[in-house]
Structure formats: C-alpha cells, structure tokens
Enzyme design. Structure first.
Site, PDB file in Angstrom:
ATOM      1  CG  HIS A 284       2.984  31.999  23.561  1.00 30.82           C
ATOM      2  ND1 HIS A 284       3.351  30.392  23.416  1.00 30.82           N
ATOM      3  CD2 HIS A 284       2.017  31.543  25.159  1.00 30.82           C
ATOM      4  CE1 HIS A 284       3.749  30.014  24.170  1.00 30.82           C
ATOM      5  NE2 HIS A 284       2.960  30.580  25.455  1.00 30.82           N
TER       6      HIS A 284
ATOM      7  N   GLY B 258       3.851  20.056  15.763  1.00 37.16           N
ATOM      8  CA  GLY B 258       5.370  21.390  15.375  1.00 37.16           C
ATOM      9  C   GLY B 258       5.556  22.294  17.047  1.00 37.16           C
TER      10      GLY B 258
HETATM   11  N1  APR Z   1       7.766  19.935  11.374  1.00 41.00           N
HETATM   12  C1  APR Z   1       7.235  19.250  12.279  1.00 41.00           C
HETATM   13  N2  APR Z   1       7.609  19.499  12.968  1.00 41.00           N
HETATM   14  C2  APR Z   1       8.642  20.265  12.897  1.00 41.00           C
HETATM   15  C3  APR Z   1       9.099  21.133  11.904  1.00 41.00           C
HETATM   16  C4  APR Z   1       8.615  20.478  10.792  1.00 41.00           C
HETATM   17  N3  APR Z   1       9.135  21.453   9.382  1.00 41.00           N
HETATM   18  N4  APR Z   1      10.321  21.964  12.341  1.00 41.00           N
HETATM   19  C5  APR Z   1      10.787  21.291  13.455  1.00 41.00           C
HETATM   20  N5  APR Z   1       9.609  20.916  14.262  1.00 41.00           N
HETATM   21  C6  APR Z   1       9.301  20.545  15.635  1.00 41.00           C
HETATM   22  C7  APR Z   1      11.009  19.633  16.624  1.00 41.00           C
HETATM   23  O1  APR Z   1      10.995  18.650  16.433  1.00 41.00           O
HETATM   24  C8  APR Z   1       9.914  20.288  17.522  1.00 41.00           C
HETATM   25  O2  APR Z   1       9.228  19.255  18.876  1.00 41.00           O
HETATM   26  O3  APR Z   1       8.811  21.562  16.200  1.00 41.00           O
HETATM   27  C9  APR Z   1       8.335  22.133  17.621  1.00 41.00           C
HETATM   28  C10 APR Z   1       9.433  22.796  17.626  1.00 41.00           C
HETATM   29  O4  APR Z   1       9.647  22.822  18.941  1.00 41.00           O
HETATM   30  P1  APR Z   1       9.599  24.909  19.843  1.00 41.00           P
HETATM   31  O5  APR Z   1      11.180  25.188  19.311  1.00 41.00           O
HETATM   32  O6  APR Z   1      10.170  24.367  21.047  1.00 41.00           O
HETATM   33  O7  APR Z   1       9.036  25.578  19.661  1.00 41.00           O
HETATM   34  P2  APR Z   1       7.549  25.307  20.566  1.00 41.00           P
HETATM   35  O8  APR Z   1       7.441  23.806  21.260  1.00 41.00           O
HETATM   36  O9  APR Z   1       6.452  25.952  19.800  1.00 41.00           O
HETATM   37  O10 APR Z   1       7.963  26.319  21.719  1.00 41.00           O
HETATM   38  C11 APR Z   1       6.377  26.837  22.592  1.00 41.00           C
HETATM   39  O11 APR Z   1       8.812  28.160  24.335  1.00 41.00           O
HETATM   40  O12 APR Z   1       9.617  29.802  23.773  1.00 41.00           O
HETATM   41  C12 APR Z   1       8.639  29.304  24.087  1.00 41.00           C
HETATM   42  O13 APR Z   1       6.981  31.090  23.374  1.00 41.00           O
HETATM   43  C13 APR Z   1       8.036  29.913  22.492  1.00 41.00           C
HETATM   44  O14 APR Z   1       5.892  30.184  21.722  1.00 41.00           O
HETATM   45  C14 APR Z   1       7.074  29.050  22.019  1.00 41.00           C
HETATM   46  C15 APR Z   1       7.389  28.418  23.271  1.00 41.00           C
END
Ligand code: APR
Length: 256
Positions: free
Chosen positions: A128, A195
């Site tokens: 991204h 994550g």
């Molecule tokens: N350790 C492990 N996992 C974790 C932790 C932690 N300390 N804190 C949060 N998580 C997990 C949450 O349970 C969740 O499943 O990380 C995940 C984060 O998910 P999102 O917030 O949806 O982030 P992401 O999956 O990276 O989003 C993908 O969406 O908004 C767009 O461009 C943005 O790159 C991003 C994409």
C-alpha cells in the site's frame, strides 16, 4: 508462555510453528496494522482503530482526496505524527533477524509506516505504498515528507496540494508490486500472517494464493479472523511482539 509442568497450548504451537519454519524455504510474511500497534500506531478496525475516528469513505478514498484534500490532510497529519513517534517493536526486529539468518525471504506489508525497514528487514514489499514521500498529481514532482512536514498543507511548487505515495481505496496496487507479491506467494512454502484482519482486497488474496499452492499458513493475531477457520494451519493467538520473539527463540533453538 511456560506454565508449571506441561507447557501451555500456545507454547506448544509456537514450537510446532518454529519446527516448520526452520526446515522450509521460501518463508514469507504478510503483515498488517496489528504488527505496529505495540509501536503506538493504532490499527484501523480494532476498538480504538483509526476508522472509528475517521470514516474511511470520507478520508481514505482517492475520490475524497481529490474532492477535499484539505480535510483528508487532517487525518494524514495525525497519522504522520503517530508514524514519526513510532519505533520498531520486538516483532519487527525479530523478523529482521529471521531474514538475516536466512529463515525469512520476503515481507509483504500492508503498512505504510516503514517500521519493517527500521527493524532491520531489507526484502520488504510495500503493498500500500509508503507515507515518507509525496507526489504532485499535476506535474509529477516528488518530495520527501521530511522536507514538507513543516507545511500545514504540503504543496507542490506548481501550486497543487501534494498526495502521499500511499494507495487510497479506489486506487490500484502498482502492477509490479501486484505481480511480484503474487509470484512469491505462489512459491512460498510457509506464509506467516501477522496482525491483519484480511478485510481488504487484493492484499487478502495473498493467503489464498499461498494456501492453494500448498504453503503452510501460520497466523499470528490477537483474535481469530476469517482466515483462521478457512486456511490457517497453525494459529498463534496473542500480541505480535511476544509471539514473533518467541518464534525467533524457538527457531534458533532448533539449531537449523
Ligand atoms: N498483535 C497481533 N495482532 C494484533 C495486535 C497485536 N498487538 N493488535 C491488533 N491486532 C490485529 C487485530 O485483531 C486485527 O485482526 O491486527 C488486525 C488489524 O486489522 P486492521 O485494523 O483491519 O488492519 P489491516 O488488516 O492492516 O488493514 C488492511 O486496510 O484500511 C486499510 O490500507 C489500510 O493497510 C490497511 C488495510
């Protein structure tokens, strides 16, 4: 973590995952915002996630940026402050060591925070983009965030408000990034997913491609996702910092 007597289920699973990684190659990782939460950058969809404060439809689409860049820069400025203050956490540094020791070949990250590189990883594919550079949509000039940070509204010398080199919703993933990621996912023997809620396409097709090509899937997350039931082989439930550090320790113990 070890308890009296019999190691608990998580400790056993970390050992199992370490044994798989130690004898497999290539091993790749797909990371999401969850790996950077312990560095002080909130995730997007968690309880205090960024999208609970900023509606992604108003702040994270290319149409929103084109129609109201001033408003979108209110969110971008807050993200920039969080990224600027963030340091790599033990999960980032453990992945950097795994790469150095030859146990990890690539990281495909959805994150734009540069923390994998700061944590010592070299082979990082930024699915991204990255928020450390800005581009002008009119004259294509590029700037570093460093040189433009002092401007409340980073503006090009041609007069147009600049856009960070990150992929907004509604924009495509750069062709070469898409193809390279697909190719390494297809060839992976192990995919470490750390994550991510795997809600966003096409990044969330990477686990499907790897699994369809017989990669072992090891998922690290604080909670289950749709991947866990559908294609994860080993689910390591907990914080990325503890778990990835524990994985590194166990892999080194295998003496591979
Ligand atoms: N350790 C492990 N996992 C974790 C932790 C932690 N300390 N804190 C949060 N998580 C997990 C949450 O349970 C969740 O499943 O990380 C995940 C984060 O998910 P999102 O917030 O949806 O982030 P992401 O999956 O990276 O989003 C993908 O969406 O908004 C767009 O461009 C943005 O790159 C991003 C994409």
């Amino acid at each position: 973590m070890m308890t009296e007597g019999k190691p608990d289920l998580l400790t056993q699973r970390i050992k199992q995952a370490a044994e798989v990684i130690a004898v497999s190659s290539p091993v790749i990782a797909l990371t999401g915002a969850g790996i950077s939460v312990e560095s002080g950058i909130p995730d997007f969809r968690g309880k205090n996630g960024l999208w609970s404060k900023y509606d992604p439809a108003r702040y994270a689409t290319i149409d929103a940026f084109l129609s109201d860049p001033v408003e979108v820069w209110n969110m971008l400025r807050e993200m920039d402050e969080l990224v600027l203050a963030a340091k790599p956490n033990p999960a980032h540094t453990a992945l950097g060591i795994l790469e150095k020791k030859g146990f990890l070949q690539h990281i495909i990250t959805q994150n734009i925070d540069n923390l994998h590189q700061a944590g010592g990883s070299l082979n990082v594919i930024e699915y991204h983009g990255n928020c450390s550079t800005l581009s002008c949509l009119s004259c294509n000039r590029r700037y570093s965030m460093e040189e433009k940070r002092h401007e409340y509204l980073p503006t090009c010398e041609c007069g147009r408000i600049l856009k960070p080199d990150i992929v907004f919703f509604g924009e495509g993933i750069p062709e070469e990034v898409l193809n390279l990621s697909f190719d390494i996912a297809r060839k992976a023997r192990v995919l470490l997913i750390i994550g991510t809620s795997a809600q966003v396409s096409p990044a969330n097709t990477i686990p499907v491609v790897a699994s369809k090509n017989n990669a072992r899937v090891i998922e690290i997350n604080k909670e289950k996702t749709w991947l866990t039931e559908q294609l994860t082989d080993i689910f390591l439930e907990g914080g990325a910092g503890d778990i990835v550090s524990g994985l590194l320790k166990e892999i080194i113990k295998t003496g591979a």
